[in-house]
Write a protein that holds these residues in place. Structure first.
Motif, PDB file in Angstrom:
ATOM      1  N   ASP A 111      -5.792  -7.871  -0.241  1.00  0.00           N
ATOM      2  CA  ASP A 111      -4.387  -8.215  -0.461  1.00  0.00           C
ATOM      3  C   ASP A 111      -4.261  -9.229  -1.600  1.00  0.00           C
ATOM      4  OD1 ASP A 111      -1.595  -7.949   0.311  1.00  0.00           O
ATOM      5  OD2 ASP A 111      -1.776  -9.966   1.149  1.00  0.00           O
ATOM      6  N   GLY A 112      -5.152 -10.194  -1.614  1.00  0.00           N
ATOM      7  CA  GLY A 112      -5.119 -11.248  -2.619  1.00  0.00           C
ATOM      8  C   GLY A 112      -5.390 -10.774  -4.035  1.00  0.00           C
ATOM      9  N   ILE A 113      -6.103  -9.673  -4.184  1.00  0.00           N
ATOM     10  CA  ILE A 113      -6.365  -9.142  -5.527  1.00  0.00           C
ATOM     11  C   ILE A 113      -5.416  -7.993  -5.863  1.00  0.00           C
ATOM     12  CG2 ILE A 113      -8.753  -9.962  -5.610  1.00  0.00           C
ATOM     13  CD1 ILE A 113      -9.631  -7.021  -5.076  1.00  0.00           C
ATOM     14  N   GLY A 114      -4.394  -7.814  -5.026  1.00  0.00           N
ATOM     15  CA  GLY A 114      -3.346  -6.853  -5.339  1.00  0.00           C
ATOM     16  C   GLY A 114      -3.619  -5.412  -4.971  1.00  0.00           C
ATOM     17  N   LYS A 115      -4.566  -5.171  -4.107  1.00  0.00           N
ATOM     18  CA  LYS A 115      -4.831  -3.799  -3.654  1.00  0.00           C
ATOM     19  C   LYS A 115      -3.830  -3.440  -2.561  1.00  0.00           C
ATOM     20  CE  LYS A 115      -8.414  -3.435  -6.326  1.00  0.00           C
ATOM     21  NZ  LYS A 115      -8.295  -2.701  -7.570  1.00  0.00           N
ATOM     22  N   ARG A 116      -3.324  -2.212  -2.619  1.00  0.00           N
ATOM     23  CA  ARG A 116      -2.335  -1.763  -1.631  1.00  0.00           C
ATOM     24  C   ARG A 116      -3.017  -1.338  -0.344  1.00  0.00           C
ATOM     25  NH1 ARG A 116       0.498   2.287  -5.655  1.00  0.00           N
ATOM     26  NH2 ARG A 116      -1.561   2.042  -6.555  1.00  0.00           N
ATOM     27  N   ILE A 117      -2.717  -2.055   0.724  1.00  0.00           N
ATOM     28  CA  ILE A 117      -3.265  -1.741   2.045  1.00  0.00           C
ATOM     29  C   ILE A 117      -2.247  -0.861   2.755  1.00  0.00           C
ATOM     30  CG2 ILE A 117      -3.986  -2.707   4.255  1.00  0.00           C
ATOM     31  CD1 ILE A 117      -4.869  -5.218   2.624  1.00  0.00           C
ATOM     32  N   LEU A 118      -2.736   0.229   3.314  1.00  0.00           N
ATOM     33  CA  LEU A 118      -1.876   1.214   3.955  1.00  0.00           C
ATOM     34  C   LEU A 118      -1.752   0.917   5.444  1.00  0.00           C
ATOM     35  CD1 LEU A 118      -3.345   4.346   2.143  1.00  0.00           C
ATOM     36  CD2 LEU A 118      -1.278   3.067   1.558  1.00  0.00           C
ATOM     37  N   GLY A 119      -0.648   0.361   5.837  1.00  0.00           N
ATOM     38  CA  GLY A 119      -0.380   0.107   7.249  1.00  0.00           C
ATOM     39  C   GLY A 119      -1.086  -1.117   7.789  1.00  0.00           C
ATOM     40  N   PRO A 120      -0.871  -1.339   9.081  1.00  0.00           N
ATOM     41  CA  PRO A 120      -1.466  -2.515   9.726  1.00  0.00           C
ATOM     42  C   PRO A 120      -2.961  -2.308  10.023  1.00  0.00           C
ATOM     43  CG  PRO A 120      -0.313  -1.189  11.340  1.00  0.00           C
ATOM     44  CD  PRO A 120      -0.045  -0.550   9.998  1.00  0.00           C
ATOM     45  N   THR A 121      -3.640  -3.404  10.278  1.00  0.00           N
ATOM     46  CA  THR A 121      -5.000  -3.312  10.801  1.00  0.00           C
ATOM     47  C   THR A 121      -4.876  -2.744  12.209  1.00  0.00           C
ATOM     48  OG1 THR A 121      -5.715  -5.201   9.488  1.00  0.00           O
ATOM     49  CG2 THR A 121      -7.074  -4.638  11.410  1.00  0.00           C
ATOM     50  N   ARG A 122      -5.725  -1.782  12.526  1.00  0.00           N
ATOM     51  CA  ARG A 122      -5.669  -1.135  13.841  1.00  0.00           C
ATOM     52  C   ARG A 122      -7.078  -0.808  14.294  1.00  0.00           C
ATOM     53  NH1 ARG A 122      -3.854   2.078   9.737  1.00  0.00           N
ATOM     54  NH2 ARG A 122      -4.748   4.127   9.480  1.00  0.00           N
ATOM     55  N   ILE A 123      -7.192  -0.326  15.502  1.00  0.00           N
ATOM     56  CA  ILE A 123      -8.504   0.038  16.049  1.00  0.00           C
ATOM     57  C   ILE A 123      -8.832   1.470  15.626  1.00  0.00           C
ATOM     58  CG2 ILE A 123      -9.883   0.342  18.146  1.00  0.00           C
ATOM     59  CD1 ILE A 123      -9.167  -2.592  17.438  1.00  0.00           C
ATOM     60  N   GLY A 124     -10.019   1.634  15.055  1.00  0.00           N
ATOM     61  CA  GLY A 124     -10.459   2.939  14.576  1.00  0.00           C
ATOM     62  C   GLY A 124     -11.298   3.680  15.602  1.00  0.00           C
ATOM     63  N   ALA A 125     -11.852   4.795  15.173  1.00  0.00           N
ATOM     64  CA  ALA A 125     -12.609   5.687  16.049  1.00  0.00           C
ATOM     65  C   ALA A 125     -13.882   5.053  16.613  1.00  0.00           C
ATOM     66  CB  ALA A 125     -12.959   6.977  15.315  1.00  0.00           C
ATOM     67  N   HIS A 126     -14.410   4.030  15.960  1.00  0.00           N
ATOM     68  CA  HIS A 126     -15.595   3.331  16.468  1.00  0.00           C
ATOM     69  C   HIS A 126     -15.237   2.193  17.420  1.00  0.00           C
ATOM     70  CE1 HIS A 126     -17.562   5.297  12.990  1.00  0.00           C
ATOM     71  NE2 HIS A 126     -18.644   5.238  13.750  1.00  0.00           N
ATOM     72  N   GLY A 127     -13.934   2.001  17.638  1.00  0.00           N
ATOM     73  CA  GLY A 127     -13.493   0.944  18.542  1.00  0.00           C
ATOM     74  C   GLY A 127     -13.434  -0.428  17.904  1.00  0.00           C
ATOM     75  N   THR A 128     -13.502  -0.488  16.573  1.00  0.00           N
ATOM     76  CA  THR A 128     -13.432  -1.759  15.857  1.00  0.00           C
ATOM     77  C   THR A 128     -12.209  -1.763  14.938  1.00  0.00           C
ATOM     78  OG1 THR A 128     -14.763  -1.014  13.988  1.00  0.00           O
ATOM     79  CG2 THR A 128     -15.960  -1.967  15.854  1.00  0.00           C
ATOM     80  N   PRO A 129     -11.750  -2.936  14.518  1.00  0.00           N
ATOM     81  CA  PRO A 129     -10.594  -2.997  13.624  1.00  0.00           C
ATOM     82  C   PRO A 129     -10.885  -2.358  12.266  1.00  0.00           C
ATOM     83  CG  PRO A 129     -11.023  -5.142  14.613  1.00  0.00           C
ATOM     84  CD  PRO A 129     -12.190  -4.268  14.935  1.00  0.00           C
ATOM     85  N   ILE A 130      -9.865  -1.654  11.733  1.00  0.00           N
ATOM     86  CA  ILE A 130      -9.954  -0.997  10.432  1.00  0.00           C
ATOM     87  C   ILE A 130      -8.646  -1.166   9.672  1.00  0.00           C
ATOM     88  CG2 ILE A 130     -11.539   0.785  11.304  1.00  0.00           C
ATOM     89  CD1 ILE A 130      -8.982   2.707  11.021  1.00  0.00           C
ATOM     90  N   PHE A 131      -8.713  -0.931   8.367  1.00  0.00           N
ATOM     91  CA  PHE A 131      -7.525  -0.695   7.551  1.00  0.00           C
ATOM     92  C   PHE A 131      -7.944   0.194   6.394  1.00  0.00           C
ATOM     93  CE2 PHE A 131      -9.211  -4.713   5.850  1.00  0.00           C
ATOM     94  CZ  PHE A 131      -9.240  -4.469   4.480  1.00  0.00           C
ATOM     95  N   PHE A 132      -6.945   0.793   5.741  1.00  0.00           N
ATOM     96  CA  PHE A 132      -7.200   1.676   4.607  1.00  0.00           C
ATOM     97  C   PHE A 132      -6.608   1.066   3.345  1.00  0.00           C
ATOM     98  CE2 PHE A 132      -7.704   4.583   8.111  1.00  0.00           C
ATOM     99  CZ  PHE A 132      -8.722   5.431   7.689  1.00  0.00           C
TER     100      PHE A 132
END
Length: 153
Positions: A111-132
């Motif tokens: 976020d600080g370097i201006g990359k567009r993050i798609l949606g909120p941080t959420r739990i992924g298929a491995h059961g850990t937090p993810i974002f895209f």
């Protein structure tokens, strides 16, 4: 000087597939995969998921896991993966996923370097937090950032 962010281990390559059963058969019968997880639904993300395990260096005793192939098929026409399949009827590489030790720190960095993050941080298929991170900000590749699962620490 140490960079503000360090690339972690590649956890998996995500492949969108129009037919989960056919994709599993392909990896077992053509590619010789011996470990494929049972597919499971992730309704909150609109996909059915399973993982094809590739051999790692664990055979030599150090326990390092191989990179996985994540197979994704849409649960319905509203799934983001359904749109990908509509444009790519045979399926194809959908995203790449890298591990990070601290998801909040990684999100703040991107976020600080201006990359567009798609949606909120959420739990992924491995059961850990993810974002895209948007592909237009990542050399054309949708990039998943995932907190390292505890079993691979």
């Amino acid at each position: 000087m140490k960079p503000a962010f360090t690339l972690g281990r590649m956890n998996h390559l995500g492949y969108a597939v129009p037919d989960m059963d056919a994709a599993i058969a392909h990896y077992r019968d053509v590619m010789g995969a011996s470990v494929v997880t049972e597919p499971f639904d992730m309704p909150e993300q609109g996909v059915k998921v399973c993982f094809v395990h590739t051999p790692g260096n664990g055979e030599d005793g150090n326990g390092t896991a191989g990179t996985q192939v994540e197979l994704l098929s849409p649960l319905d026409g509203n799934s983001p993966v359904a749109g990908f399949i509509a444009k790519n009827p045979l399926g194809g590489q959908h995203h790449v996923c890298f591990e990070v030790p601290d998801i909040e720190e990684a999100r703040a960095y991107f976020d600080g370097i201006g990359k567009r993050i798609l949606g909120p941080t959420r739990i992924g298929a491995h059961g850990t937090p993810i974002f895209f991170v948007h592909p237009k900000d990542m050399m054309g590749m949708l990039t998943e950032i995932m907190e390292t699962p505890e079993e691979t620490h």
